[in-house]
Scaffold this motif. Structure first.
Motif, mmCIF file in Angstrom:
data_model
loop_
_atom_site.group_PDB
_atom_site.id
_atom_site.type_symbol
_atom_site.label_atom_id
_atom_site.label_comp_id
_atom_site.label_asym_id
_atom_site.label_seq_id
_atom_site.Cartn_x
_atom_site.Cartn_y
_atom_site.Cartn_z
ATOM 1 N N LEU A 282 0.833 -1.204 0.000
ATOM 2 C CA LEU A 282 0.000 0.000 0.000
ATOM 3 C C LEU A 282 0.864 1.248 0.000
ATOM 4 O O LEU A 282 0.585 2.218 -0.719
ATOM 5 C CB LEU A 282 -0.922 -0.010 1.218
ATOM 6 C CG LEU A 282 -1.903 -1.175 1.341
ATOM 7 C CD1 LEU A 282 -2.681 -1.066 2.638
ATOM 8 C CD2 LEU A 282 -2.844 -1.234 0.153
ATOM 9 N N ARG A 283 1.911 1.227 0.801
ATOM 10 C CA ARG A 283 2.776 2.403 0.922
ATOM 11 C C ARG A 283 3.535 2.671 -0.370
ATOM 12 O O ARG A 283 3.704 3.834 -0.775
ATOM 13 C CB ARG A 283 3.751 2.186 2.075
ATOM 14 C CG ARG A 283 4.737 3.334 2.298
ATOM 15 C CD ARG A 283 5.534 3.127 3.573
ATOM 16 N NE ARG A 283 6.265 1.876 3.577
ATOM 17 C CZ ARG A 283 7.452 1.708 3.001
ATOM 18 N NH1 ARG A 283 8.025 2.712 2.342
ATOM 19 N NH2 ARG A 283 8.071 0.546 3.063
ATOM 20 N N GLU A 290 -4.647 0.019 -7.030
ATOM 21 C CA GLU A 290 -6.089 -0.040 -6.763
ATOM 22 C C GLU A 290 -6.707 -1.219 -7.517
ATOM 23 O O GLU A 290 -6.491 -1.402 -8.714
ATOM 24 C CB GLU A 290 -6.748 1.261 -7.200
ATOM 25 C CG GLU A 290 -8.192 1.406 -6.792
ATOM 26 C CD GLU A 290 -8.378 1.767 -5.327
ATOM 27 O OE1 GLU A 290 -9.528 1.811 -4.884
ATOM 28 O OE2 GLU A 290 -7.365 1.990 -4.630
ATOM 29 N N GLY A 291 -7.459 -2.038 -6.805
ATOM 30 C CA GLY A 291 -8.117 -3.188 -7.418
ATOM 31 C C GLY A 291 -7.310 -4.465 -7.412
ATOM 32 O O GLY A 291 -7.831 -5.521 -7.778
ATOM 33 N N ALA A 292 -6.039 -4.411 -6.983
ATOM 34 C CA ALA A 292 -5.225 -5.625 -6.919
ATOM 35 C C ALA A 292 -5.787 -6.571 -5.859
ATOM 36 O O ALA A 292 -6.251 -6.142 -4.803
ATOM 37 C CB ALA A 292 -3.776 -5.278 -6.588
ATOM 38 N N VAL A 385 -8.681 -7.168 -1.328
ATOM 39 C CA VAL A 385 -8.569 -6.316 -2.512
ATOM 40 C C VAL A 385 -8.218 -4.904 -2.060
ATOM 41 O O VAL A 385 -8.656 -4.453 -1.000
ATOM 42 C CB VAL A 385 -9.885 -6.313 -3.324
ATOM 43 C CG1 VAL A 385 -11.055 -5.793 -2.491
ATOM 44 C CG2 VAL A 385 -9.741 -5.511 -4.617
ATOM 45 N N VAL A 386 -7.409 -4.220 -2.845
ATOM 46 C CA VAL A 386 -7.034 -2.847 -2.528
ATOM 47 C C VAL A 386 -8.140 -1.905 -2.997
ATOM 48 O O VAL A 386 -8.474 -1.858 -4.188
ATOM 49 C CB VAL A 386 -5.702 -2.458 -3.188
ATOM 50 C CG1 VAL A 386 -5.349 -1.010 -2.833
ATOM 51 C CG2 VAL A 386 -4.590 -3.402 -2.765
ATOM 52 N N LYS A 387 -8.698 -1.169 -2.053
ATOM 53 C CA LYS A 387 -9.717 -0.168 -2.356
ATOM 54 C C LYS A 387 -9.437 1.085 -1.542
ATOM 55 O O LYS A 387 -9.287 1.028 -0.327
ATOM 56 C CB LYS A 387 -11.123 -0.685 -2.034
ATOM 57 C CG LYS A 387 -11.652 -1.700 -3.022
ATOM 58 C CD LYS A 387 -13.126 -1.996 -2.774
ATOM 59 C CE LYS A 387 -13.680 -2.967 -3.808
ATOM 60 N NZ LYS A 387 -15.123 -3.246 -3.584
ATOM 61 N N SER A 388 -9.351 2.211 -2.257
ATOM 62 C CA SER A 388 -9.118 3.504 -1.612
ATOM 63 C C SER A 388 -7.915 3.467 -0.681
ATOM 64 O O SER A 388 -7.928 4.014 0.426
ATOM 65 C CB SER A 388 -10.365 3.948 -0.833
ATOM 66 O OG SER A 388 -11.482 4.023 -1.692
#
Length: 412
Positions: A282-283, A290-292, A385-388
């Motif tokens: 994330l960092r 996003e979405g991964a 999932v990565v969101k925001s």
């Protein structure tokens, strides 16, 4: 988790001879003619605290909540009566993410008559060679983060894994891609045991499910050699009409590669191994990730009662959210404590037998019951999932599955 790969079998064997010699010297110095078994067995008659060793890269991994999860479990075990009325305590040892330091720590812990079991290490490339030291020292090693299948394939009786393997992760990610009907995919992986294990397992399962592997590229973990550049790979993949990309990499290189894919216009769904389900991605990844989607052992948003109780208790104690390492460490302490209560002895053989014969217990990260190799009989995955800019829990994690060893046992 085993983010940074694992040692080769050849490197493991090089480590074993000095480790075996050193542990024999350590026990001779500490106990005279006593065997490791008698030293550990003597603890059953003692009345003082029971010490569990915790080898881990404590200085380098301060961003992880592993120690907090461990401390929380220790407090709960002790408040519930400890083990036969005896308190448990943790002895932290720093392995510095080094094979040599890890081996020295293992020798020190296995040679100490006060230490009854070990939880650790972080990386498989340290855990695999250290396993021989603990095994010969009659000490149970519980591994909450080491995913290399080699760890539990060496015939040891005192080595246990509390997490999925690289092969299981690769298969699970292929099933996620196939379930979304993403049939044109490519693989980008780190060229070590961790990356190759994930990539091979993904390709194997994808082929079984009718998912085409259009291309496969790797990178040198040391940044040397004749690797195709990130830019070159991403540019070529833009022309391949890919629907999915599996990234079996460390968070830094994985984030860099995903950023480049998005920069050149590759819009394929990105899947990651367990190493990408970490705050570091994330960092480093920014908006490009996003979405991964990644497979992980834990997410605090999961609605299971065990998860929500742990989350609330952790928040009250530390004022922050627990991460996956906190949950894995918490479960590890409780698994060992329960086995010690059943065995009524901290001797390695007694504790190992209790771990294998105990009925299944459900912890924060899933069910714990062990097969003959020391692997979990059933492994459970969480999909995130990565969101925001944060990981969110997805409800379509792969189902519980039995280990191959357990399946073979049931057929016999």
């Amino acid at each position: 988790m085993s983010q940074y790969g694992s040692s080769s079998i050849r490197a493991t064997r090089r480590c074993l001879a000095p480790a075996i010699l050193a542990i024999g010297i350590a026990f001779s110095a500490c106990t005279g003619e006593a065997t490791p078994e008698s030293v550990r067995s003597g603890q059953a008659e003692a009345t003082g605290p029971l010490t569990i060793g915790a080898p881990w890269p404590w200085a380098k991994r301060k961003d992880l909540a592993y120690g907090k999860g461990m401390d929380l479990a220790v407090d709960e075990v002790n408040q519930s009566g400890g083990v036969g009325g005896r308190q448990i305590r943790i002895q932290r040892e720093d392995d510095n993410e080094s094979v040599d330091d890890g081996r020295r720590v293992a020798q020190r812990l296995a040679g100490s008559p006060d230490v009854v079991a070990v939880i650790g290490h972080l990386q498989s490339y340290i855990t695999v060679p250290a396993a021989a030291v603990y095994e010969l020292g009659d000490m149970v090693m519980f591994c909450p983060t080491s995913t290399d299948p080699v760890l539990t394939s060496q015939g040891y009786h005192r080595v246990f894994r509390g997490i999925f393997t690289d092969q299981q992760v690769g298969h699970a990610v292929a099933e996620l891609a196939a379930g979304r009907r993403l049939t044109r995919t490519a693989i980008y992986y780190i060229r070590n045991n961790y990356g190759r294990g994930l990539a091979n397992a993904y390709e194997e399962r994808a082929s079984q499910l009718g998912v085409e592997i259009v291309d496969r590229q790797s990178y040198d973990p040391n940044g040397r050699g004749t690797d195709a550049s990130v830019e070159k790979v991403a540019g070529r993949w833009k022309q391949q009409d890919l629907q999915a990309v599996f990234v079996a990499a460390e968070p830094d290189q994985g984030a860099r590669f995903i950023r480049e894919l998005r920069r050149v216009g590759v819009t394929a769904q990105v899947f990651g191994g367990d190493a990408l389900g970490t705050p570091e991605l994330l960092r480093l990844g920014g908006p490009a990730i996003e979405g991964a989607i990644a497979v992980a052992p834990f997410h605090a948003d999961e609605k299971r009662p065990e998860v929500q109780r742990f989350r609330e208790t952790f928040r009250q104690r530390f004022g922050s959210e627990p991460d996956a390492t906190a949950a894995l460490a918490y479960d590890a302490v409780w698994v060992l404590a329960r086995a010690m209560r059943i065995a009524k002895s901290p001797a390695g053989a007694d504790l190992a037998n209790a771990l294998r014969s105990s009925p299944e217990w459900t912890g924060v990260t899933g069910p714990f019951a062990f097969d003959s190799t020391g692997n979990l009989r059933r492994e459970r995955f969480v999909t995130v999932v990565v969101k925001s800019g944060r990981f969110e829990h997805l409800a379509d994690a792969p189902a519980l599955r039995a280990s191959a060893d357990s399946e073979a046992e049931r057929r016999e």
